[in-house]
Design a protein around this motif. Sequence first.
Motif, PDB file in Angstrom:
ATOM      1  N   GLU B 241       1.113  -1.311   0.074  1.00  0.00           N
ATOM      2  CA  GLU B 241      -0.118  -0.129  -0.322  1.00  0.00           C
ATOM      3  C   GLU B 241       0.757   1.187  -0.193  1.00  0.00           C
ATOM      4  O   GLU B 241       0.629   2.186  -0.585  1.00  0.00           O
ATOM      5  CB  GLU B 241      -0.648  -0.221   1.186  1.00  0.00           C
ATOM      6  N   MET B 242       1.714   1.543   1.134  1.00  0.00           N
ATOM      7  CA  MET B 242       2.691   2.337   1.072  1.00  0.00           C
ATOM      8  C   MET B 242       3.412   2.503  -0.078  1.00  0.00           C
ATOM      9  O   MET B 242       4.426   3.537   0.114  1.00  0.00           O
ATOM     10  CB  MET B 242       2.771   2.615   2.488  1.00  0.00           C
ATOM     11  N   ASN B 243       4.717   0.979  -0.090  1.00  0.00           N
ATOM     12  CA  ASN B 243       5.639   1.408  -0.538  1.00  0.00           C
ATOM     13  C   ASN B 243       6.435   0.253  -1.632  1.00  0.00           C
ATOM     14  O   ASN B 243       6.862  -0.504  -0.821  1.00  0.00           O
ATOM     15  CB  ASN B 243       7.104   1.801   0.103  1.00  0.00           C
ATOM     16  N   PRO B 244       5.152  -0.391  -2.175  1.00  0.00           N
ATOM     17  CA  PRO B 244       5.739  -1.113  -3.306  1.00  0.00           C
ATOM     18  C   PRO B 244       6.949  -1.523  -4.396  1.00  0.00           C
ATOM     19  O   PRO B 244       6.801  -2.215  -4.705  1.00  0.00           O
ATOM     20  CB  PRO B 244       4.454  -1.384  -4.248  1.00  0.00           C
ATOM     21  N   HIS B 245       7.717  -0.400  -3.953  1.00  0.00           N
ATOM     22  CA  HIS B 245       8.966  -0.107  -4.976  1.00  0.00           C
ATOM     23  C   HIS B 245       9.873  -1.057  -4.409  1.00  0.00           C
ATOM     24  O   HIS B 245      10.661  -1.426  -4.599  1.00  0.00           O
ATOM     25  CB  HIS B 245       8.884   1.159  -5.366  1.00  0.00           C
ATOM     26  N   SER B 246       9.858  -1.393  -2.547  1.00  0.00           N
ATOM     27  CA  SER B 246      10.547  -1.845  -2.061  1.00  0.00           C
ATOM     28  C   SER B 246      10.375  -3.775  -2.410  1.00  0.00           C
ATOM     29  O   SER B 246      11.178  -4.079  -2.525  1.00  0.00           O
ATOM     30  CB  SER B 246      10.450  -1.868  -0.574  1.00  0.00           C
ATOM     31  N   LEU B 247       9.152  -3.609  -3.070  1.00  0.00           N
ATOM     32  CA  LEU B 247       8.974  -4.810  -3.551  1.00  0.00           C
ATOM     33  C   LEU B 247      10.070  -5.481  -4.666  1.00  0.00           C
ATOM     34  O   LEU B 247       9.473  -6.742  -5.004  1.00  0.00           O
ATOM     35  CB  LEU B 247       7.959  -5.754  -3.593  1.00  0.00           C
ATOM     36  N   ARG B 248      10.432  -4.770  -5.338  1.00  0.00           N
ATOM     37  CA  ARG B 248      11.091  -5.176  -6.774  1.00  0.00           C
ATOM     38  C   ARG B 248      11.974  -4.045  -7.070  1.00  0.00           C
ATOM     39  O   ARG B 248      12.536  -3.528  -6.296  1.00  0.00           O
ATOM     40  CB  ARG B 248      10.024  -4.779  -7.550  1.00  0.00           C
ATOM     41  N   ARG B 249      12.593  -4.052  -8.327  1.00  0.00           N
ATOM     42  CA  ARG B 249      13.631  -3.349  -8.517  1.00  0.00           C
ATOM     43  C   ARG B 249      13.350  -2.701  -9.216  1.00  0.00           C
ATOM     44  O   ARG B 249      14.235  -1.692  -9.594  1.00  0.00           O
ATOM     45  CB  ARG B 249      14.996  -4.431  -8.613  1.00  0.00           C
ATOM     46  N   THR B 250      12.330  -1.735  -8.842  1.00  0.00           N
ATOM     47  CA  THR B 250      12.176  -0.735 -10.321  1.00  0.00           C
ATOM     48  C   THR B 250      10.948   0.888  -9.827  1.00  0.00           C
ATOM     49  O   THR B 250      10.520  -0.412  -8.402  1.00  0.00           O
ATOM     50  CB  THR B 250      11.439  -1.171 -11.226  1.00  0.00           C
ATOM     51  N   VAL B 251      11.429   1.248  -9.405  1.00  0.00           N
ATOM     52  CA  VAL B 251      10.674   1.982  -8.996  1.00  0.00           C
ATOM     53  C   VAL B 251       9.295   2.410 -10.628  1.00  0.00           C
ATOM     54  O   VAL B 251      10.011   3.425 -11.442  1.00  0.00           O
ATOM     55  CB  VAL B 251      11.218   3.614  -8.380  1.00  0.00           C
ATOM     56  N   ARG B 252       7.847   2.447 -10.202  1.00  0.00           N
ATOM     57  CA  ARG B 252       7.438   3.577 -11.099  1.00  0.00           C
ATOM     58  C   ARG B 252       7.096   4.842 -11.518  1.00  0.00           C
ATOM     59  O   ARG B 252       6.418   4.615  -9.840  1.00  0.00           O
ATOM     60  CB  ARG B 252       6.446   2.024 -11.040  1.00  0.00           C
ATOM     61  N   ALA B 253       6.299   4.701 -12.323  1.00  0.00           N
ATOM     62  CA  ALA B 253       5.880   6.104 -12.229  1.00  0.00           C
ATOM     63  C   ALA B 253       4.733   6.661 -11.152  1.00  0.00           C
ATOM     64  O   ALA B 253       4.586   7.586 -10.264  1.00  0.00           O
ATOM     65  CB  ALA B 253       5.296   6.444 -13.251  1.00  0.00           C
ATOM     66  N   ASP B 254       3.680   5.763 -11.206  1.00  0.00           N
ATOM     67  CA  ASP B 254       2.161   5.857 -10.120  1.00  0.00           C
ATOM     68  C   ASP B 254       2.593   5.357  -8.982  1.00  0.00           C
ATOM     69  O   ASP B 254       1.727   5.107  -8.379  1.00  0.00           O
ATOM     70  CB  ASP B 254       1.295   5.027 -10.499  1.00  0.00           C
ATOM     71  N   ASP B 255       4.123   5.550  -8.475  1.00  0.00           N
ATOM     72  CA  ASP B 255       3.950   4.424  -6.880  1.00  0.00           C
ATOM     73  C   ASP B 255       4.290   5.910  -6.278  1.00  0.00           C
ATOM     74  O   ASP B 255       4.295   6.893  -6.328  1.00  0.00           O
ATOM     75  CB  ASP B 255       5.579   4.285  -6.872  1.00  0.00           C
ATOM     76  N   PRO B 256       3.458   5.307  -4.871  1.00  0.00           N
ATOM     77  CA  PRO B 256       3.016   6.512  -3.814  1.00  0.00           C
ATOM     78  C   PRO B 256       3.901   6.875  -3.013  1.00  0.00           C
ATOM     79  O   PRO B 256       4.771   8.021  -2.190  1.00  0.00           O
ATOM     80  CB  PRO B 256       2.028   5.129  -2.892  1.00  0.00           C
TER      81      PRO B 256
END
Lengths: 80, 564
Positions: B241-256
């Motif tokens: 919910e809060m920091n989904p980029h921590s679950l993968r190796r990419t940061v998406r434009a719509d990440d919170p």
Amino acid sequence: MKKLVYGLIILLAILHQDFWLWDSQYLVFDIVPIGLAYHAGISLAAALLWIAAIKYCWPDDVELLEEEIMHESDAAGGAR
Amino acid sequence: MSPAQTSVWIILGYLGLLIALGIYTSRKFKGTASDYFLASRGIGWFLLVMSLFGTTMTAFALIGSTGESFKAGVGVYGMMASSSGIVHSAVFFLVGIKLWAFGARHGYVTQIQFFRDRFESDKLGIILFPVLVGLVIPYLLIGVMGAGVTIENVTGGAFPSLFAGGGVGPTAAKAGAIPYWLGSGGICLVVLVYVFLGGVRGAAWANAFQTLVFIVLGIVTFFVISSELGGMKHATDQVVEMNPHSLRRTVRADDPLTRYNESKKFFDAKLVEWHKQPKSKKGPIPVAPQKPHSMTQLHFLTYLLIPLSVGMFPHLFQHWLTAKSAKSFKPAVILHPLLIMLVWVPCVMLGIWATSAMFGDPPKPVIPWGQGNPNAVLGQMVAVLTKGGGTGILPGLLTAGVLAAIMSSLDSQFLCIGSIFANDIVAHYLGHDRVSDRQKVVYGRVFVILIVVVTYLLSLQRPGSVFTLAVWCFSGFSGLFPLVFASIYWKRVTKAGAYACVIVMAAVWCWLFAQSGYGAKREFLFLGMMPVATILAASTLALIVVSLMTSPPGEKTLAKFFKS
């Protein structure tokens, strides 16, 4: 067999670069991120491959040396 | 007794136990230098597994991995842990066993003795000595700093009448906490005592004991914290919910990017406050949070070279030589990747959860927004989340586990530095027959004290994050890997090639370290790669080219090391 084991170790190192999971957020059992679960699998595979390496690729010269040292040690009265 | 005081007594009890173990192992000490530095080459497979694993797992493994996954996400495991499972075991198998054999055959006690002999060069030792000691010091710093930070974080509120706490930014301490300088100094002292008492045998026993302690307590920490967070699924859901980029190796434009955005607000407010302060009361300027970014393929790939460093760790070399037989290595090679997994998977999960974990009503972040010190994340989680029971027993035990991981590396490093000095400098230049075994042990101990004092003073400056320091230190050792590999497998490698390898490694390492602002740029990459890739390429090239340009080694030396 020796070449096959070393080949599999190199393959494992290649599979380590899991570019296909880079952007995946899939959760294994809804808990563990796939990027972590996959690499935990790499660790398990590494342990299995090292079992094979020890069985098929163990350096013979070291075994011989060990025996040699043991003999010398026995000859010297067991002191090392 | 307050919970924090209970934690302190548990930590002290654990340290007392280690000293008792040192006293016990000292009874087995035979009084010879070989026994002090190599346990008379009599260590069996179990102690070897535990000491090799305990030595390679440092504050870096527990505190660093939690902190770095908190900062950079799930990719940390693949970068350092699964890669180590492949590479470390490969090095034990291809290098460790061979070096054990050379050591057993020719009576080597240190790495430098082997290299001097293999390359028919006395002066190579003079070059290697400062390089190896210089690279071990940051490694020691990792442990000493990690210990100080961990103790300070967990003991907040224990003795408010003795320690006022205070400070600003990442180095702020709670009132009553055992200060960083005292915690790190105390740990140095305990390790020195049990190493002095038991030598390498004491270190191996302490390693085995401590490795079991930190594995068990690490797993307990994981389950306790996940339970306090409302279960593993809930903890992960909060990250989604809060920091989904921590679950993968990419940061998406719509990440919170919740943690980053909240930390940015916190930083902006702090900055306004800082500007308002009169000049005389201004502390250091607040540090802006780093915006999360994707991990590149090249960065990840070149990290694979870092674990090659184990091939040149002097303290690991010493542990290899302690083995009773070559067969003792077999379980170590197989179990090492599994033990790494057992320690790292929980730590990485804890670091990811820490990004988004909330507690209390109204909910507050477990790791406060704006937290700038990744080294403190594990300690803070333990302190905040395990005090629910109110007894302080669990935080104390868990801290003992973290300290166990730290000390199980420090002990071997202390010992190997002493060994190198006593054997490669004092006894080598005064003459081995003119320096008694007892004197060697004494010289070794004195030099260790000197190095520990220097390391301790450096640690008070808190130079950079544990993770950054470790990576630079490991990069240097990895850069020397071609030297040890070629010395075992390439007959044509020459003395001049060995010199070139060491000098080029040191020069490129220094140059890149300067480029990184002496470690200040924590995510420094060169040509998009980890600096180790450039260092290793340069040192390998130098070794090969110079070796081919110079005369091959003598037949006598080749016969000594390449009996076919």
